[in-house]
Write a protein that holds these residues in place. Structure first.
Motif, PDB file in Angstrom:
ATOM      1  N   ALA A 186      36.976  28.190  42.171  1.00 53.48           N
ATOM      2  CA  ALA A 186      37.938  28.282  43.276  1.00 53.48           C
ATOM      3  C   ALA A 186      39.331  27.799  42.868  1.00 53.48           C
ATOM      4  O   ALA A 186      40.299  28.049  43.584  1.00 53.48           O
ATOM      5  CB  ALA A 186      37.437  27.477  44.465  1.00 53.48           C
TER       6      ALA A 186
ATOM      7  N   MET B 282      38.876  35.311  45.600  1.00 53.34           N
ATOM      8  CA  MET B 282      37.514  35.206  45.068  1.00 53.34           C
ATOM      9  C   MET B 282      36.546  36.170  45.754  1.00 53.34           C
ATOM     10  O   MET B 282      35.546  36.582  45.168  1.00 53.34           O
ATOM     11  CB  MET B 282      37.041  33.767  45.279  1.00 53.34           C
ATOM     12  CG  MET B 282      36.108  33.274  44.211  1.00 53.34           C
ATOM     13  SD  MET B 282      35.726  31.522  44.434  1.00 53.34           S
ATOM     14  CE  MET B 282      34.089  31.513  43.718  1.00 53.34           C
ATOM     15  N   SER B 283      36.855  36.519  46.994  1.00 60.47           N
ATOM     16  CA  SER B 283      35.971  37.402  47.751  1.00 60.47           C
ATOM     17  C   SER B 283      36.147  38.873  47.360  1.00 60.47           C
ATOM     18  O   SER B 283      35.355  39.728  47.744  1.00 60.47           O
ATOM     19  CB  SER B 283      36.277  37.252  49.250  1.00 60.47           C
ATOM     20  OG  SER B 283      37.658  37.505  49.463  1.00 60.47           O
ATOM     21  N   HIS B 284      37.183  39.170  46.561  1.00 62.04           N
ATOM     22  CA  HIS B 284      37.516  40.558  46.234  1.00 62.04           C
ATOM     23  C   HIS B 284      36.569  41.087  45.141  1.00 62.04           C
ATOM     24  O   HIS B 284      36.146  40.357  44.240  1.00 62.04           O
ATOM     25  CB  HIS B 284      38.967  40.608  45.749  1.00 62.04           C
ATOM     26  CG  HIS B 284      39.545  41.984  45.693  1.00 62.04           C
ATOM     27  ND1 HIS B 284      39.221  42.896  44.729  1.00 62.04           N
ATOM     28  CD2 HIS B 284      40.450  42.604  46.498  1.00 62.04           C
ATOM     29  CE1 HIS B 284      39.891  44.016  44.930  1.00 62.04           C
ATOM     30  NE2 HIS B 284      40.644  43.861  46.003  1.00 62.04           N
ATOM     31  N   CYS B 285      36.264  42.392  45.238  1.00 61.69           N
ATOM     32  CA  CYS B 285      35.316  42.977  44.281  1.00 61.69           C
ATOM     33  C   CYS B 285      35.847  42.932  42.845  1.00 61.69           C
ATOM     34  O   CYS B 285      35.076  43.034  41.894  1.00 61.69           O
ATOM     35  CB  CYS B 285      34.985  44.411  44.688  1.00 61.69           C
ATOM     36  SG  CYS B 285      36.412  45.507  44.668  1.00 61.69           S
TER      37      CYS B 285
ATOM     38  N   TRP C 152      37.471  40.331  41.556  1.00 63.16           N
ATOM     39  CA  TRP C 152      37.738  38.956  41.136  1.00 63.16           C
ATOM     40  C   TRP C 152      37.142  38.651  39.757  1.00 63.16           C
ATOM     41  O   TRP C 152      37.796  38.032  38.903  1.00 63.16           O
ATOM     42  CB  TRP C 152      37.194  37.990  42.192  1.00 63.16           C
ATOM     43  CG  TRP C 152      37.388  36.539  41.826  1.00 63.16           C
ATOM     44  CD1 TRP C 152      38.534  35.816  41.912  1.00 63.16           C
ATOM     45  CD2 TRP C 152      36.391  35.644  41.322  1.00 63.16           C
ATOM     46  NE1 TRP C 152      38.332  34.530  41.487  1.00 63.16           N
ATOM     47  CE2 TRP C 152      37.017  34.386  41.119  1.00 63.16           C
ATOM     48  CE3 TRP C 152      35.034  35.771  41.020  1.00 63.16           C
ATOM     49  CZ2 TRP C 152      36.329  33.277  40.630  1.00 63.16           C
ATOM     50  CZ3 TRP C 152      34.350  34.669  40.542  1.00 63.16           C
ATOM     51  CH2 TRP C 152      35.000  33.437  40.348  1.00 63.16           C
TER      52      TRP C 152
ATOM     53  N   HIS D 160      30.949  26.765  41.356  1.00 66.30           N
ATOM     54  CA  HIS D 160      31.508  26.903  42.694  1.00 66.30           C
ATOM     55  C   HIS D 160      30.631  26.118  43.663  1.00 66.30           C
ATOM     56  O   HIS D 160      29.404  26.278  43.660  1.00 66.30           O
ATOM     57  CB  HIS D 160      31.574  28.375  43.112  1.00 66.30           C
ATOM     58  CG  HIS D 160      32.297  28.584  44.418  1.00 66.30           C
ATOM     59  ND1 HIS D 160      33.545  28.064  44.647  1.00 66.30           N
ATOM     60  CD2 HIS D 160      31.934  29.226  45.546  1.00 66.30           C
ATOM     61  CE1 HIS D 160      33.942  28.404  45.866  1.00 66.30           C
ATOM     62  NE2 HIS D 160      32.971  29.093  46.435  1.00 66.30           N
TER      63      HIS D 160
END
Lengths: 316, 316
Positions: free
Chosen positions: B235, B243-246, B248, B301
């Motif tokens: 993070a 971080m939630s993006h495909c 990342w 994480h």
């Protein structure tokens, strides 16, 4: 691709160890850069040289011969400066990571590095459609001393360190039967590198270069950069076939011989012959003289100019 | 080929003039080798870097962008050592001597050389089936000082000089529309080279490298060479997508960002932040800490390890 066959292992395995050590190295292979120190009274001469598969060597030739030749051709530039080989960086582009080929290549590179006394400082291995070998070499020179192309003066003798033509006349064999060894392919794959002689020339030569693209073309560099006429006597040039032979012209215009072409004042003749004997040169012959006038090469026979159809290797 | 279009004219025309001068040069481009001196209290850092058309850059990309990127990528290795750029040698292999392409390439090379303050010392131009650019760069270091990969110690912070992902996420555009300029292609063609910051890090960093093959893979080099665990908080890593993006993961494993990854003892935190401000870095963030134990990278994480499918760019 599994990790153990990845790039880093590949490099580590074949290029990490077994090369000559060099006391000027502070940090060798394996970091972002290598680091060297220089003795306070020395300069650093550097040159970069590329060989492309099926342009400068047959792709199918034995890898150890390709490696050895590439390193010799690069170090020859140091000899032509009068420099003492210190280290090299290798950039190797390969179509695939063939372990057998790489092992053979590294074997030839290590062996040649030991013969020439030059350490491997670092490198980069990349993937590409064709094998391309780039070698950046460097060597030490006494501070403010070096052999240059621009110092020839009218009245100087023109000298050559050895026979011309073997490497270029080997090309047919090299291309068609890459693994076959003859006297001529020996000259192609193992060009002499006149390191010790180059250093001795620092005290006497007014201009010097190594012949990579043919005598006549490379002599033009000295003519232009020194602004002199390079008067060369055709009959004095040592070649592997006689002047009457149909391949004689190729000996004067073909590349790959890596003999040193240099100029020096006539008062150094005996000293140059003594140097040649000292380092065991087969021969070192005067082939002409430097004259004032136009910046050109003048090839003569029996007092008449000789015109050849081509002067040397054109890269494009 | 007519003489005026031959190799020597080509080289002279495009690579002879207009590059930054360097006072350490004793002999520049145009002889068998270049010659430099070194100030008595300095070491020389050197690195070699190859870029192959359609492997490392699109063959159809504008030539000035290709040239600029190639030089920046090579000089980045000097920044990662804390070295001050001094000069470079260029080995250029080309399918043909297209004058328009060469003029554009030379234009981009000169402009970038001025931006980075690095002089052109010499080169070799050869013919080959694919465009291959090899650049050997060198820079000055204070005697016996340098940033290495092997000095990280347990307790050190792990730092990163900027956002990851823009260059790798630009690849689709770069490959399909080579001339299109976006924020991401800017990162691809003009990677930042942290020269001044690298020099400042000489006084505080225990280990450093530039990220060329992806954060996770390159962090492994420090882990292995320092024999430590590189504990990275997922993070905390600055990336161009959340971080939630495909995409990342690609930011962590894709290459071409050339940000500096370095370690330093915690007592230097304020000084590092001040250095970053001094040189105008957009950001310089802590992304983890060095631990004793196995030589590996540990991406975590919420206290749990994260496993990614790949760690970085494999050259073969």
């Amino acid at each position: 691709m599994s990790e153990h066959r990845g790039e880093f292992d590949l490099i580590r395995r074949y290029f990490a160890d077994g090369y000559p050590q060099c006391e000027n190295i502070r940090l060798g292979n394996g970091d972002d850069a290598s680091v060297i120190a220089l003795p306070a009274d020395m300069d650093l001469a550097q040159s970069i040289d590329t060989q492309v598969a099926d342009v400068h060597f047959p792709a199918k030739a034995p890898a150890h011969l390709i490696a050895g030749r590439a390193l010799r051709c690069a170090v020859s530039d140091l000899a032509a400066m009068g420099a003492w080989p210190q280290g090299f960086h290798l950039a190797l582009t390969l179509p695939n990571a063939d372990e057998e080929w790489l092992a053979d290549f590294a074997h030839g590179l290590r062996q040649t590095a030991h013969e020439l006394g030059i350490g491997l400082l670092g490198g980069d291995t990349t993937s590409g459609p064709t094998t391309v070998i780039t070698i950046a070499v460097q060597g030490l020179l006494p501070q403010n001393e070096r052999l240059i192309r621009s110092g020839a003066e009218a009245g100087d003798d023109i000298w050559l360190t050895g026979n011309l033509g073997a490497a270029t006349l080997a090309l047919d064999t090299v291309i068609n039967e890459p693994a076959r060894q003859t006297e001529f392919t020996q000259a192609y794959y193992h060009p002499q590198v006149h390191i010790a002689f180059g250093q001795l020339l620092l005290t006497v030569a007014s201009a010097c270069l190594d012949i990579s693209d043919g005598l006549l073309q490379d002599a033009t560099h000295i003519a232009k950069q020194s602004n002199v006429t390079m008067h060369i006597e055709a009959a004095w040039i040592p070649t592997v076939v006689p002047m009457s032979h149909c391949n004689w012209c190729r000996c004067l215009t073909g590349g790959d011989d890596y003999q040193l072409l240099f100029t020096a004042p006539p008062e150094y003749r005996s000293r140059i012959e003594a140097f040649a004997t000292t380092v065991g040169l087969d021969q070192c012959l005067r082939i002409g003289s430097v004259k004032g006038g136009a910046a050109k090469v003048e090839l003569c026979h029996n007092g008449e100019p000789l015109e050849l159809a081509t002067s040397g290797y054109q890269h494009f």
